[in-house]
Design an enzyme around this catalytic site. Sequence first.
Site, PDB file in Angstrom:
ATOM      1  N   LYS A 244     -28.168  42.628  -5.676  1.00 37.67           N
ATOM      2  CA  LYS A 244     -29.036  42.891  -6.820  1.00 37.67           C
ATOM      3  C   LYS A 244     -29.860  44.135  -6.505  1.00 37.67           C
ATOM      4  O   LYS A 244     -30.747  44.111  -5.660  1.00 37.67           O
ATOM      5  CB  LYS A 244     -29.962  41.706  -7.092  1.00 37.67           C
ATOM      6  N   ARG A 411     -28.763  35.795 -22.481  1.00 38.32           N
ATOM      7  CA  ARG A 411     -29.067  35.305 -21.149  1.00 38.32           C
ATOM      8  C   ARG A 411     -28.301  34.005 -20.992  1.00 38.32           C
ATOM      9  O   ARG A 411     -28.579  33.035 -21.685  1.00 38.32           O
ATOM     10  CB  ARG A 411     -30.575  35.036 -21.066  1.00 38.32           C
TER      11      ARG A 411
HETATM   12  P1  AMP Z   1     -34.041  40.489 -13.693  1.00 39.35           P
HETATM   13  O1  AMP Z   1     -34.430  41.896 -13.934  1.00 39.35           O
HETATM   14  O2  AMP Z   1     -34.826  39.877 -12.578  1.00 39.35           O
HETATM   15  O3  AMP Z   1     -34.020  39.670 -14.947  1.00 39.35           O
HETATM   16  O4  AMP Z   1     -32.532  40.526 -13.178  1.00 39.35           O
HETATM   17  C1  AMP Z   1     -31.489  41.030 -13.942  1.00 39.35           C
HETATM   18  C2  AMP Z   1     -31.360  42.527 -13.745  1.00 39.35           C
HETATM   19  O5  AMP Z   1     -30.853  42.827 -12.449  1.00 39.35           O
HETATM   20  C3  AMP Z   1     -30.330  43.164 -14.638  1.00 39.35           C
HETATM   21  O6  AMP Z   1     -30.890  43.433 -15.899  1.00 39.35           O
HETATM   22  C4  AMP Z   1     -29.973  44.448 -13.901  1.00 39.35           C
HETATM   23  O7  AMP Z   1     -30.852  45.462 -14.304  1.00 39.35           O
HETATM   24  C5  AMP Z   1     -30.285  44.127 -12.465  1.00 39.35           C
HETATM   25  N1  AMP Z   1     -29.108  44.130 -11.558  1.00 39.35           N
HETATM   26  C6  AMP Z   1     -29.107  44.655 -10.333  1.00 39.35           C
HETATM   27  N2  AMP Z   1     -27.930  44.496  -9.717  1.00 39.35           N
HETATM   28  C7  AMP Z   1     -27.126  43.842 -10.595  1.00 39.35           C
HETATM   29  C8  AMP Z   1     -25.780  43.382 -10.537  1.00 39.35           C
HETATM   30  N3  AMP Z   1     -25.008  43.538  -9.450  1.00 39.35           N
HETATM   31  N4  AMP Z   1     -25.290  42.738 -11.629  1.00 39.35           N
HETATM   32  C9  AMP Z   1     -26.060  42.542 -12.727  1.00 39.35           C
HETATM   33  N5  AMP Z   1     -27.345  42.959 -12.829  1.00 39.35           N
HETATM   34  C10 AMP Z   1     -27.879  43.599 -11.770  1.00 39.35           C
END
Ligand code: AMP
Length: 586
Positions: A244, A411
């Site tokens: 991530k 989501r």
């Molecule tokens: P969050 O921002 O905590 O809701 O986590 C989701 C976000 O992680 C997504 O909107 C992307 O911007 C980010 N992200 C980073 N790495 C990845 C990945 N490998 N696959 C999908 N999302 C990712």
Amino acid sequence: MLFSALAEAFKQIEAISSRAQMTARLAEIFRQAPDDAAILPYLLQGQLGPPYAAPDLGLDEQRIAQAIAAAASVSPDEVRRLYDQLGDLGLVAEHLLPSAPRPLPVQDVYTQLRQVATTVGVGAYVEKVSLFQDLLQRTGGQAARYLVRIAQGRLRLGVGDATLLDALSVAVVGSTSLRPRIARAYSLCSDLGLVASRLLTGGPDALDQIHPTPGRPVLPALAERLPSPAEIIRRLGRVIAEPKYDGLRLQAQKDGDRVWLFTRRLENVTHAFPEIVRAVRQQIIADQAILDGEAVGYDTRTGQFLPFQETARRRRKYRVEEMEARFPLRYYVFDLLYLDGQDCTPLPQRQRSERLRQIVREEPNGVISTTLQVETGDARELETFVAEMLRRGLEGAVVKRPDAPYHAGARQFSWVKLKREYREALADTFDLVVVGYFYGRGKRAKLGIGSLLGAVYAPDRDLFRTLSRVGAGLTDEEWLRLREMLDASRVATKPRRVDSEIVPDVWVEPRYVVEVIAGEITRSPQHTCGKVDRQPGYALRFPRVSRFRFDRRPEDATTENEVIEMYRMQSGHGAQANQRRNGDGS
Ligand code: AMP
């Protein structure tokens, strides 16, 4: 439809408080004017196009006042005097300008507004003011009131995307049963005008003709959360785990030599990232493609990734080259939504990932790389993977179901994020929309801001419901900066899409998202998140702002259901953390 009739509808909508009634009134507008369906959604939201291509009118308050004065043949002083008296330039225009004898069609007004917006260059102001003045003269009365509000960016009818989707369904089939199909079409093109016109002129089947197309962003898929690797494997089975990255979500699109870059808020930021544009041309072996990924800045000397805030600074419009040299980017692509005429969103994740790897030319120092992937059905292996990612300074992992399609704009449990917090027993992060602030006491009173009122999003009702008052986590400088931004969207009364029983000192339009870390979720009679009848809502204990997330739309905030689910998982979560501490858990 005549613009005067639309202005009358605006006035009625302003007086409606129930969402069902608002939906019904909007549906009626669409039914009355199917030929204007391509522009009505924009105007109802006070915009001149879809979010990725809505030009700003580009007239400040002084120029708008100038146009009103000229249209009414009165002095600017007279306009200023009335403004002081009425407190609203829209009302001033309505007061000074009689309704025109021959009302203008909505389409003509829209075309001329766009003309005002797209008149740019040296001396453009004179031309812009004169075009707007002409429009005010040719409408007048109530229509002039709403034109001025649109020009000021203050229409604020409280019509969210979700409400428009419902209204379109009601307009065509009399109920909201068509909403999922309409929402799906919308998520593939991000253009409510396009969806509305196809639906109202071609019927529901015409929605199936809407596909991803380079030049229009697809709404990004979002990740759910689960408390632990074990819980993920239990719910999802075999999974693909990826790092991530903590950067800026970017969708890169290519059509021959043309390239577009869109953020998660659907802004077109192509101009801000020239190295990614070049890399898309060089490293993507396809004529047409839409890629999803995360751009992360890094330090050229240490090779370390930069924190999100630093990467986000690259989004600006000016000094682009200087920023590129100081904070170069890597663009990690993790999904493929469209390839040479084919919509890839219905394909399973594994297949999309494979195709993505086939079209990315990996180069030793290339800006674009595909993400690392590990496939596993074993909780321990997943735990090891996440630990390794955290060790490398990444934010955690995103775990994906190999057989799931790409859920544009949704989501779902096809993507689950596992961040550092899951290891810290109860701490968790929330993305809250700021809906108001309090002045604060003592030292903070000097800053004019002491705490924020933060809300989550309730998509089923298209409302922002409060979850927490947050008064910690920012430096004095950051509080000041935030106050300045919030003051620009300050409103006199509770915004229409906000559901709150707490009254802050200052209400603001829901626009800015902040990330908040909290110790625990508790039940609370004060907050409206999760409140049903006499049951209390939810609140956060020990909340503090961990960072600004201005890259997110208010609708991307943590949802009400997520909070309820997290509250439910909280006890299980704690139990697992304890087990881990005692060394007997998985
Ligand atoms: P969050 O921002 O905590 O809701 O986590 C989701 C976000 O992680 C997504 O909107 C992307 O911007 C980010 N992200 C980073 N790495 C990845 C990945 N490998 N696959 C999908 N999302 C990712």
